[in-house]
Design an enzyme around this catalytic site. Structure first.
Site, PDB file in Angstrom:
ATOM      1  N   ASP A  13      -5.293  -8.909   1.915  1.00 38.03           N
ATOM      2  CA  ASP A  13      -4.886  -7.864   1.785  1.00 38.03           C
ATOM      3  C   ASP A  13      -4.292  -6.656   1.936  1.00 38.03           C
ATOM      4  O   ASP A  13      -3.049  -7.081   3.166  1.00 38.03           O
ATOM      5  CB  ASP A  13      -6.115  -7.927   4.109  1.00 38.03           C
ATOM      6  CG  ASP A  13      -5.982  -6.565   4.678  1.00 38.03           C
ATOM      7  OD1 ASP A  13      -5.467  -5.240   4.032  1.00 38.03           O
ATOM      8  OD2 ASP A  13      -7.418  -6.612   5.676  1.00 38.03           O
ATOM      9  N   CYS A  29      -5.301   0.911  -1.377  1.00 39.97           N
ATOM     10  CA  CYS A  29      -6.184  -0.323  -1.061  1.00 39.97           C
ATOM     11  C   CYS A  29      -7.163  -0.547  -2.249  1.00 39.97           C
ATOM     12  O   CYS A  29      -7.211  -1.795  -2.784  1.00 39.97           O
ATOM     13  CB  CYS A  29      -6.664  -0.647   0.377  1.00 39.97           C
ATOM     14  SG  CYS A  29      -8.001   0.434   0.781  1.00 39.97           S
ATOM     15  N   ASN A  63       0.849  -1.516   0.083  1.00 38.74           N
ATOM     16  CA  ASN A  63       0.100   0.229  -0.071  1.00 38.74           C
ATOM     17  C   ASN A  63       1.216   1.049   0.201  1.00 38.74           C
ATOM     18  O   ASN A  63       2.199   1.678   0.883  1.00 38.74           O
ATOM     19  CB  ASN A  63      -1.217  -0.003   1.390  1.00 38.74           C
ATOM     20  CG  ASN A  63      -2.230   0.819   1.656  1.00 38.74           C
ATOM     21  OD1 ASN A  63      -1.526   2.194   0.424  1.00 38.74           O
ATOM     22  ND2 ASN A  63      -3.096   0.900   1.561  1.00 38.74           N
ATOM     23  N   HIS A  80     -11.407   1.391   4.355  1.00 36.90           N
ATOM     24  CA  HIS A  80     -10.482   0.817   3.957  1.00 36.90           C
ATOM     25  C   HIS A  80     -10.967  -0.405   2.988  1.00 36.90           C
ATOM     26  O   HIS A  80     -12.534  -1.498   3.244  1.00 36.90           O
ATOM     27  CB  HIS A  80      -9.895  -0.755   5.323  1.00 36.90           C
ATOM     28  CG  HIS A  80      -8.602  -1.458   4.381  1.00 36.90           C
ATOM     29  ND1 HIS A  80      -7.447  -0.687   3.730  1.00 36.90           N
ATOM     30  CD2 HIS A  80      -8.704  -3.057   4.962  1.00 36.90           C
ATOM     31  CE1 HIS A  80      -6.969  -1.777   3.465  1.00 36.90           C
ATOM     32  NE2 HIS A  80      -7.189  -3.311   4.544  1.00 36.90           N
TER      33      HIS A  80
END
Length: 1148
Positions: A491, A227, A222, A474
């Site tokens: 993630d 994200c 990131n 997020h």
């Protein structure tokens, strides 16, 4: 997991357990605080607070959410006889062992302060375990139905057990009434059978977690707020057909990834496929033309998806993969309008790459598709104008012609709320299936022309999730790359295995019920909203999945790309190895006369050398320094006996100069020892100056003997005609000697005649040095004239000092040259600044650059700028400084002569910028700064039109001046019409401005300024008349029927004794609303947002309090309740200059 049908019992929502404050017995304390992450929706409880709802499951299937190794799993059955006669508040089972750990079941037969059976899994030996213990388990607890096994109640969860939370389970497992009812089958012969299935999972150490090792996949780094991009890129990468198409886009070995989107994407995909660690995306975002500001600006996934696919589609044209994007994602639907009473039908076929589905008001994907193809009737005032037939009743709708192989569904989680004038996130529960059948109900979504041979059965490939609110959050993605039963969560850098429940059910959104924290006093659960929910779904058609989920290997990757990326990987491994072995090595940087000559006058003026640009050696610390000299001899061709090395030292005045030569004893030490002894700054490197004496034939000679009386000085020569500074050499001088004694030598070094008169200056750069940069911070330059008759010691000269000299300036030269002497030239160098100017209208593009001085005044800067752009009047230029963090113009411009020097314009906190923005005004800036500009919306008295006018007046002007100026620009209903200025905010009138009010403090940034004619009836209000506010409103069903205002508010004069029916006639005439529409309107008196509905016979005037002031929103108003049928304007926020969120753009 397989969901079971619950038994036909009157069950309340399932809840998760909590420990109870009265727990004082037993080896483990049951009290303490309970914390959880709503975002992750962890589903378990201790025994004090009551927690989340948990779905009932048939049995835990450990095939899903497995780590690399299957966790130890065991089932324990506990048979409790004489259950109804148990007299204890709580009861423990015998101990059973799973995964080498001791467990037991804990139950509260009469409930843990609730009217439910309470049941938990407990760590049996928690009181004796060492400090800091922790273990993770996924488990299910069940009360068996001994008559019909299908009615067994089973609940599952997982938990990280520790000393504070040593038990976990369900406070409200099942109602006691059902448990003790012998007919239900849970107690047979007063015996209860309880089962526990426990799988002990390895505790994940995320600090040392290896995604590749655990899952076979790697994540994306990131950059700050990327994200949203990472989740999309992972989704696209895991569509192998898409990846293969990207690999086959033509690129060459001379392409640069940061300037080529295809190459950057190929590089990224290659690394995702073959790298062992998370992959950076900076090359890709650079290829988009993004800067750091873009990387810290969160954008919309849907928007990025469209922009990226459009860009790739464009770049694929004329290549072997042309049309690949269309083949994957393009579908078609048919929009139609069909008249009911005449034979007329109009249709239009359109393509789509993704479908936007409504979430609000829809329970699942099928409901959204139903809404998508819903037929709308056009009738009444909304009739359709058909060619040849005029206005006709008609049906309007859409049907699908074909669906694409890869179906991208964008869920409309974000909507603009016109009533609140803001964006909102829809967190409603919205279900989506693992298998999506779009041929259902006799192919109702498809047009009659659709190909009936194509079966539109889809399987879910990925779920993109947004966690958070409308202003931020997020993004991450759940993907099953091969469409197997195993899901993975991507993630950012971390990839983990997940089960189907986490990927589907827990991303539905909606609300969870959480009981209150005092179960003994109040059992009423309260609801909380889940802010993590699915935002985008990707389905793959079953009949196409073998083609889409294809094999992609190195054969699909261009050879030059493989070579390039393998080389990058080797370099990365090499650097990694170097880093791992760094403690065994020392970096030695060797500066020579050649470096000083090359750098002086280019990069270096005040010091001697930039150590980052000299030859460096990576030497083992154990190597004797004498052996290192052999390496130097090989590199530079200087025999060992002719080498003499000097250590550099940082002085009190912050200069960094050669300080002393190495002693023979020091050269006998190892490299590591020498660095430790010599380097007081504790740098990882050793810096040396190599002194080599050259004879007339330029061959190396042995270094001369050096005594304490010898001083090594370095010399630079300044040429005022060329404005050039260059290094000419170094000399040893005697401390008691005088500069007069070396003048002939200096003239010889400069190429001057022997008798040329010269002036000498010592350069003292008194500034904090940044080890590697010569001028990282502004130096306070000290350049002192040297008296040639004084000794070197008297002039306080020492080893390593720099003397700059030039021909003695003459009066003629002082007039002829810009910088006739060394001090003026160094001051110029110190203060010069190249400034990149950008037009404020194009803040990302450099227009031109000018070399200016930091000491330039405001006037100097705008005059030079005006001269460059050919503007006669510099005062019409307005400058704006640069924000170094956002990489955007600052919100407020530089005021006229508001700063003293250019340097003040370039400072932003502790950062120095080299960018300025400019704009050319239509009037001089001093004049503009004395004016106030107001944006006023003029509402015409008789026409249905609103025109925005920008009124520019002196700040000392009044509202009366604004009105007078406005009268010259607008069309009035009659020449003597009077105007008023009103402040409107959120569809309410807040203020009528008095004509005498100064305009300087009026803010039109967040409030709307409205100008309108004052009706005649309002000018002379009698004692029996009253002026009231009238607002439009409606009730929002999603906000607990909260009143929401909309439309244009207005004033109305009402008379004593006037009924609502009479007032309605005047309102209908004023607003020109058709009878049929107006009959649906409701009228209410609103006070503090609460409506009191009125009847036609009600006398209105008496219901309003007398009010004469005009400040603030009126507490009472007459409300007109109806639906908002006005055309919706495009959303434009009133924000300060440049403080907007930019749309996603890919510039290259």
């Amino acid at each position: 997991m397989t969901m079971m049908t619950p038994p036909p019992l009157e069950q309340e929502d399932d809840e998760m357990l909590v420990p109870h404050p009265e727990f004082t017995e037993g080896p483990q304390p049951m009290e303490g605080e309970f914390s959880f992450l709503i975002e992750e929706n962890d589903v378990a409880d201790r025994s004090v607070f009551i927690g989340f709802p948990v779905a009932q499951v048939e049995a835990p299937t450990m095939a899903e959410n497995q780590p690399v190794e299957d966790p130890p799993t065991s089932r324990f059955t506990w048979t409790i006889e004489n259950f109804s006669r148990l007299n204890t508040k709580k009861l423990y089972s015998e101990i059973f062992i799973v995964g080498g750990y001791k467990w037991r079941i804990l139950i509260f037969p009469k409930g843990n302060n609730v009217d439910h059976l309470s049941m938990y899994l407990d760590v049996a030996d928690s009181g004796t375990l060492p400090y800091g213990w922790s273990r993770n388990a996924q488990f299910s607890l069940a009360v068996c139905n001994q008559i019909h096994n299908k009615f067994t109640i089973r609940k599952d969860t997982q938990h990280q057990f520790n000393a504070r939370e040593s038990d976990w389970g369900f406070t409200s497992f099942m109602p006691l009434g059902d448990l003790y009812d012998p007919i239900k089958g849970y107690l047979v012969n007063d015996t209860c059978v309880i089962e526990a299935e426990v799988a002990v999972r390895r505790v994940v150490d995320y600090w040392n977690y290896d995604s590749k090792k655990e899952t076979g996949y790697v994540g994306l780094k990131n950059q700050g707020a990327t994200c949203y991009m990472n989740s999309l890129l992972q989704t696209l990468y895991h569509i192998p057909y898409f990846r293969k198409a990207v690999y086959h886009m033509p690129t060459t070995e001379i392409d640069i990834p940061s300037a080529s989107i295809p190459l950057a994407l190929q590089s990224l995909f290659y690394k995702l496929q073959y790298s062992d660690s998370s992959v950076a995306t900076k090359e890709l975002t650079k290829s988009f033309g993004w800067d750091m500001y873009d990387s810290f600006m969160q954008h919309d996934v849907q928007e990025l998806n469209r922009v990226l696919c459009e860009k790739l589609e464009d770049k694929m044209k004329g290549t072997v993969v042309e049309g690949a994007i269309q083949q994957l994602f393009e579908g078609h639907h048919m929009n139609f309008i069909e008249c009911i009473n005449v034979d007329y039908k109009s249709s239009r076929k359109e393509s789509f790459y993704d479908l936007q589905l409504d979430v609000k008001g829809c329970k699942d994907v099928y409901a959204s598709f139903d809404k998508y193809v819903e037929v709308e009737r056009l009738e009444g005032d909304n009739k359709y104008h058909a060619e040849q037939y005029g206005l006709q009743d008609a049906k309007k709708g859409a049907l699908f012609v074909d669906f694409p192989p890869v179906l991208q569904l964008q869920l409309k989680r974000f909507e603009y709320d016109y009533m609140r004038d803001t964006m909102v996130k829809i967190n409603d529960r919205y279900e989506f299936p693992l298998q999506l059948n779009l041929d259902r109900d006799n192919r109702k979504y498809l047009s009659p022309d659709a190909d009936h041979t194509v079966r539109n059965l889809y399987t879910l490939h990925s779920v993109l999730v947004h966690s958070g609110g409308v202003h931020g959050g997020h993004y991450y993605a759940f993907i099953r790359p091969t469409l197997s039963d195993q899901w993975y969560k991507f993630d950012d850098e971390r990839v983990t295995k997940e089960d189907v429940k986490r990927a589907l059910e827990e991303q539905y959104g909606g609300e969870e019920e959480l009981p209150q924290t005092n179960p003994g006093f109040n059992n009423t659960p309260f609801k909380f909203t889940k802010y993590s929910n699915a935002y985008m779904l990707v389905y793959i058609r079953e009949s196409d999945k073998d083609k889409i989920i294809c094999n992609v290997d190195e054969k699909d990757i261009a050879e030059h790309l493989r070579i390039r990326l393998k080389k990058e990987q080797e370099e990365k491994e090499h650097k990694k190895k170097e880093k791992a072995e760094a403690h065994l090595y020392t970096i030695i940087k060797v500066a020579r006369d050649e470096d000083l000559a090359q750098q002086t006058g280019k990069d270096i003026y005040f010091d001697l050398v930039d150590h980052e640009k000299v030859r460096s050696f990576r030497i083992q610390k154990q190597m004797p320094f004498n052996l290192f000299k052999d390496e130097v001899a090989k590199e530079f061709g200087v025999p060992v006996q002719y080498q003499r090395f000097w250590l550099w030292a940082k002085r009190q005045n912050h200069t960094y100069r050669p300080n002393r030569p190495l002693h023979p004893q020091e050269e006998a030490q190892s490299v590591g020892q020498l660095r430790e002894v010599s380097n007081k700054a504790h740098n990882a490197e050793l810096r040396l100056f190599l002194e080599v004496e050259l004879g007339p034939d330029l061959r190396a000679l042995p270094p001369p003997d050096k005594t304490k009386e010898d001083i090594l000085l370095f010399f630079k020569l300044y040429d005022p005609e060329k404005e050039e500074l260059r290094y000419v050499g170094r000399l040893f001088v005697k401390a008691l000697g005088k500069p007069l004694e070396i003048l002939s030598k200096l003239n010889q070094m400069a190429g001057f005649s022997q008798n040329e008169e010269i002036e000498l200056y010592e350069i003292l750069a008194n500034f904090p040095i940044n080890d590697t940069q010569e001028i990282k911070f502004d130096p306070s330059v000290m350049c002192e004239h040297i008296d040639k008759k004084l000794s070197f010691r008297s002039s306080q000269l020492e080893d390593g000092d720099i003397i700059c000299y030039q021909k003695a300036p003459t009066q003629e030269n002082e007039d002829k040259y810009r910088y006739p002497d060394v001090p003026s030239f160094l001051e110029y160098v110190h203060n010069r600044q190249v400034v990149h100017f950008r037009s404020l209208e194009r803040p990302k593009e450099d227009d031109f650059s000018l070399e200016l001085s930091k000491l330039f005044t405001y006037d100097d800067v705008v005059e030079r700028l005006a001269r460059h752009i050919g503007l006669d009047d510099p005062s019409k230029i307005r400058l704006t400084s640069h924000n170094c963090y956002s990489q955007q113009p600052k919100p407020q411009p530089v005021k006229y002569r508001g700063v003293e020097h250019l340097s003040d314009m370039l400072v932003h906190y502790n950062q120095i910028s080299d960018i300025l923005y400019y704009e050319v005004l239509d009037i001089p800036l001093p004049e503009l700064q004395g004016l106030k500009t107001l944006k006023v919306a003029f509402h015409h008295a008789t026409k249905d039109e609103v025109v925005i006018h920008n009124i520019r007046l002196p700040k000392s002007s009044t509202v009366a001046d604004v009105i007078n100026d406005l009268k010259t620009k607008v069309e009035l209903s009659h020449p003597n019409a009077e105007l008023r200025l009103i402040e409107v905010f959120y569809h309410k009138i807040y203020k009528i401005f008095p004509p005498s009010e100064k305009i300087e403090n009026i803010n039109d940034q967040y409030w709307t300024l409205r100008a309108e004619e004052i009706p005649e009836e309002e000018k002379n209000l009698g004692p029996h008349n009253r002026l009231i506010h009238v607002y439009h409103f409606m009730k929002d069903p999603n906000q607990n029927q909260m009143v929401q205002n909309f439309g244009e508010p207005f004033f109305l004069v009402i008379h004593d004794g006037e009924t609502l029916a009479e007032i309605k006639l005047r309102i209908q005439k004023k607003l020109q609303v058709p009878d049929e529409e107006f009959s649906k309107w409701k009228f209410a008196l609103l006070s503090l947002g609460r409506p009191e509905y009125l009847q036609d016979s009600d006398i209105i005037a008496g219901r309003f309090q007398q009010r004469r002031d005009v400040y603030g929103a009126w507490e009472q108003y007459l409300g007109l309740e109806h639906s908002d049928t006005t055309p919706k304007r495009a959303y434009t926020a009133n924000q300060s200059r440049h403080a907007y969120e930019k749309p996603v753009k890919i510039y290259n």
